[in-house]
Design a protein around this motif. Structure first.
Motif, PDB file in Angstrom:
ATOM      1  N   LYS A 202     119.079  97.885  78.805  1.00 44.16           N
ATOM      2  CA  LYS A 202     120.232  98.499  78.152  1.00 44.16           C
ATOM      3  C   LYS A 202     120.894  99.496  79.095  1.00 44.16           C
ATOM      4  O   LYS A 202     120.228 100.236  79.820  1.00 44.16           O
ATOM      5  CB  LYS A 202     119.803  99.197  76.860  1.00 44.16           C
ATOM      6  CG  LYS A 202     119.485  98.233  75.729  1.00 44.16           C
ATOM      7  CD  LYS A 202     119.134  98.975  74.443  1.00 44.16           C
ATOM      8  CE  LYS A 202     118.894  97.998  73.292  1.00 44.16           C
ATOM      9  NZ  LYS A 202     118.513  98.718  72.044  1.00 44.16           N
ATOM     10  N   SER A 203     122.221  99.498  79.077  1.00 45.81           N
ATOM     11  CA  SER A 203     122.998 100.380  79.951  1.00 45.81           C
ATOM     12  C   SER A 203     123.687 101.462  79.126  1.00 45.81           C
ATOM     13  O   SER A 203     124.042 101.233  77.961  1.00 45.81           O
ATOM     14  CB  SER A 203     124.038  99.564  80.718  1.00 45.81           C
ATOM     15  OG  SER A 203     124.999 100.400  81.330  1.00 45.81           O
ATOM     16  N   GLU A 204     123.902 102.614  79.742  1.00 46.68           N
ATOM     17  CA  GLU A 204     124.612 103.695  79.059  1.00 46.68           C
ATOM     18  C   GLU A 204     126.119 103.508  79.117  1.00 46.68           C
ATOM     19  O   GLU A 204     126.860 104.118  78.338  1.00 46.68           O
ATOM     20  CB  GLU A 204     124.232 105.043  79.686  1.00 46.68           C
ATOM     21  CG  GLU A 204     122.780 105.436  79.440  1.00 46.68           C
ATOM     22  CD  GLU A 204     122.461 106.821  79.973  1.00 46.68           C
ATOM     23  OE1 GLU A 204     123.400 107.513  80.412  1.00 46.68           O
ATOM     24  OE2 GLU A 204     121.289 107.219  79.931  1.00 46.68           O
ATOM     25  N   VAL A 205     126.581 102.642  80.042  1.00 47.44           N
ATOM     26  CA  VAL A 205     128.030 102.507  80.226  1.00 47.44           C
ATOM     27  C   VAL A 205     128.533 101.080  79.968  1.00 47.44           C
ATOM     28  O   VAL A 205     129.738 100.820  80.039  1.00 47.44           O
ATOM     29  CB  VAL A 205     128.450 102.944  81.648  1.00 47.44           C
ATOM     30  CG1 VAL A 205     128.202 104.438  81.836  1.00 47.44           C
ATOM     31  CG2 VAL A 205     127.706 102.141  82.705  1.00 47.44           C
TER      32      VAL A 205
ATOM     33  N   ASP B 203     115.026  96.240  75.699  1.00 50.29           N
ATOM     34  CA  ASP B 203     115.499  97.629  75.782  1.00 50.29           C
ATOM     35  C   ASP B 203     115.570  98.129  77.224  1.00 50.29           C
ATOM     36  O   ASP B 203     116.351  99.036  77.533  1.00 50.29           O
ATOM     37  CB  ASP B 203     114.582  98.551  74.974  1.00 50.29           C
ATOM     38  CG  ASP B 203     114.687  98.308  73.477  1.00 50.29           C
ATOM     39  OD1 ASP B 203     115.681  97.682  73.038  1.00 50.29           O
ATOM     40  OD2 ASP B 203     113.764  98.733  72.740  1.00 50.29           O
TER      41      ASP B 203
ATOM     42  N   ASP C 223     127.157  96.922  78.094  1.00 46.74           N
ATOM     43  CA  ASP C 223     126.216  96.305  77.157  1.00 46.74           C
ATOM     44  C   ASP C 223     124.817  96.189  77.747  1.00 46.74           C
ATOM     45  O   ASP C 223     123.813  96.304  77.041  1.00 46.74           O
ATOM     46  CB  ASP C 223     126.715  94.904  76.756  1.00 46.74           C
ATOM     47  CG  ASP C 223     128.009  94.961  75.962  1.00 46.74           C
ATOM     48  OD1 ASP C 223     128.189  95.926  75.198  1.00 46.74           O
ATOM     49  OD2 ASP C 223     128.839  94.048  76.110  1.00 46.74           O
TER      50      ASP C 223
ATOM     51  N   LYS D 270     122.526  96.314  81.887  1.00 48.45           N
ATOM     52  CA  LYS D 270     122.550  96.491  83.341  1.00 48.45           C
ATOM     53  C   LYS D 270     121.793  95.329  83.975  1.00 48.45           C
ATOM     54  O   LYS D 270     120.968  94.697  83.331  1.00 48.45           O
ATOM     55  CB  LYS D 270     121.917  97.829  83.725  1.00 48.45           C
ATOM     56  CG  LYS D 270     120.527  98.060  83.170  1.00 48.45           C
ATOM     57  CD  LYS D 270     120.030  99.464  83.463  1.00 48.45           C
ATOM     58  CE  LYS D 270     118.625  99.663  82.875  1.00 48.45           C
ATOM     59  NZ  LYS D 270     118.082 101.009  83.154  1.00 48.45           N
TER      60      LYS D 270
ATOM     61  N   GLU E 190     126.626  96.221  83.756  1.00 43.27           N
ATOM     62  CA  GLU E 190     126.717  97.230  84.808  1.00 43.27           C
ATOM     63  C   GLU E 190     125.918  96.738  86.012  1.00 43.27           C
ATOM     64  O   GLU E 190     124.746  96.360  85.881  1.00 43.27           O
ATOM     65  CB  GLU E 190     126.155  98.567  84.310  1.00 43.27           C
ATOM     66  CG  GLU E 190     126.160  99.652  85.366  1.00 43.27           C
ATOM     67  CD  GLU E 190     125.388 100.894  84.933  1.00 43.27           C
ATOM     68  OE1 GLU E 190     125.478 101.923  85.635  1.00 43.27           O
ATOM     69  OE2 GLU E 190     124.674 100.827  83.903  1.00 43.27           O
TER      70      GLU E 190
END
Length: 489
Positions: free
Chosen positions: A416-419, A413, A421, A423, A331
């Protein structure tokens, strides 16, 4: 500059230079002179006190075979480092050029470290690199450099040391000369042409261009480069001089030929310095040139992802999600965090294509590195202690200083992206150098890997420590460091 040696009995020279320890009453290796000259030398020794970098010139009679004597302070013996002779030799060479001499001679002192002929290497590297000047675009050129004669004892065998040191110094100078080029004179295509020029049947050179980059899945390189009319390139150089089945060392260098920040536009102040965002790739070019000329019995691969990061109608955007060569998705939250995208593609390609025994990457990756370590030390982040140890050992020998930063799961960690793999930026300003490395680590599956962030050391900045052999501009950091590591393999 031409370099030759002479034994201590040969004293015919425009300028005879000798090193002086602080508060010492003699010049290391200086031959005997008549009483009058000796008295003048002794008085100069008292005046200069051997202070580090201080020079004192003594003119002699025109009838003498030696026209001038130069005394060069190297400081206290207990403070000598692997860089002292290199630094002072650079100052001597610059003084010789200032005096418009055709040649000068330096008396090689005894080695102060447990490395055979180390002072010879330092004299050559310091002298050659200090005389480099970026005057390509000046109407008035600097002029020819004075030649150097190194005065040694009869028993010293240094021909191989001289040849090696010249090649190493020329590798660093080659890196500087490209890194200093302005963006209108150095595009990704230009870098590809430099790679072709140094291969010349000595190395295999491959260039991957658009649309092949997109076709083969180099999503990071394609995305960052799509905003510029100067199309991106993936440059690959292969030096295959080791055993046929031996796994290679892979070197990867970020080469953003100019970085505006893209849609996430950088502030205008000092944006001109973003021509130096290609320094990682230039470092790899300099190393590969030297590796080829040294004919190292190794397999070494240089990979340079090169782009120009520009805002435009075709630019990638904050909010985009792109698929990298590794197959992982990213992202995009900031288009100015572009280096990690192109490096990720190159790292994944290097590992999958060559199954290397080690990967080392160089990048002017984060301003946070300057905040953390300043402008004289590069950051090292790694997944392998043994490889890091070897890099640290080479760092101490070459005095291209590095400092290791941690990389644990907490940092992984943070990207890590919510949308997707991951950001392409971490959380706020926290641990910016480490979270950038965390992004890169996602591209590495199992290969020993060292990431070297050279954002603070790749060019001279306001807080950069003075080094005579690093005139203003690009420093060539990393070339001597990695060549030392490779030669010891």
């Amino acid at each position: 500059m031409k370099i030759k040696t002479a034994n201590s009995s040969k004293k015919k020279t425009n300028l005879l230079c000798g090193f002086v320890l602080e508060n010492d009453s003699k010049v290391l290796g200086l031959p005997k002179f008549d009483a009058k000259t000796t008295n003048v030398i002794n008085q100069s020794l008292k005046d200069m006190e051997g202070k580090l970098g201080k020079l004192s010139i003594i003119p002699l009679s025109e009838k003498k075979s030696i026209q001038r004597i130069l005394l060069a302070g190297i400081g206290k013996k207990e403070n000598l480092t692997n860089d002292t002779i290199r630094f002072v030799s650079g100052k001597i060479a610059q003084k010789a050029r200032e005096l418009k001499l055709k040649e000068f001679s330096i008396i090689s002192p005894p080695s102060f470290v447990n490395e055979p002929n180390s002072t010879i290497s330092q004299i050559i590297e310091g002298s050659k690199m200090a005389l480099y000047k970026f005057d390509k675009f000046k109407s008035e050129k600097t002029g020819s450099d004075p030649n150097l004669t190194i005065i040694v004892s009869k028993s010293t065998k240094i021909s191989k040391t001289i040849k090696t040191s010249e090649i190493v110094a020329n590798g660093a100078i080659f890196t500087k000369s490209i890194a200093n080029l302005p963006p209108n004179e150095c595009t990704p295509t230009t870098l590809a042409n430099f790679a072709r020029s140094i291969s010349k049947n000595k190395m295999k050179c491959s260039i991957i261009s658009e649309p092949e980059l997109k076709k083969k899945g180099f999503g990071g390189i394609s995305a960052v480069g799509q905003g510029s009319k100067n199309q991106p390139k993936l440059i690959i150089l292969e030096h295959n001089h080791g055993p046929r089945n031996e796994k290679p060392i892979v070197l990867v260098g970020k080469a953003v030929t100019f970085d505006t920040g893209g849609i996430s536009l950088k502030p205008g102040s000092a944006m001109d310095e973003m021509k130096f965002d290609k320094c990682g790739g230039c470092t790899v070019l300099g190393i590969m040139k030297a590796v080829s000329e040294l004919k190292l019995p190794l397999n070494v691969v240089g990979i340079i992802p090169s782009v120009e990061n520009m805002p435009g109608g075709e630019s990638y955007r904050p909010g985009d999600i792109i698929k990298l060569y590794s197959g992982k998705t990213a992202e995009i939250l900031n288009t100015d965090a572009e280096g990690r995208l192109i490096l990720s593609d190159a790292l994944s390609y290097g590992e999958k294509q060559y199954s290397p025994k080690a990967i080392i990457d160089f990048a002017t990756l984060t301003g946070a590195c300057i905040v953390a370590l300043g402008t004289n030390v590069a950051a090292v982040i790694s997944n392998d202690e043994k490889l890091t140890k070897k890099i640290n050992e080479s760092s101490k020998r070459t005095t291209e200083e590095v400092w290791e930063l941690p990389l644990n799961q907490d940092y992984m960690d943070m990207i890590k992206s919510e949308v997707a793999d991951m950001k392409n930026v971490g959380i706020g300003k926290a641990a910016g150098t480490i979270t950038a490395a965390a992004f890169l680590k996602n591209a590495i599956e199992k290969t020993p890997w060292v990431h070297i962030d050279i954002a603070g050391v790749a060019w001279t900045q306001s807080s950069t420590k003075e080094k005579s052999y690093n005139p203003k501009g690009a420093t060539g950091f990393g070339v001597r460091l990695i060549l030392d590591y490779l030669q010891r393999l």
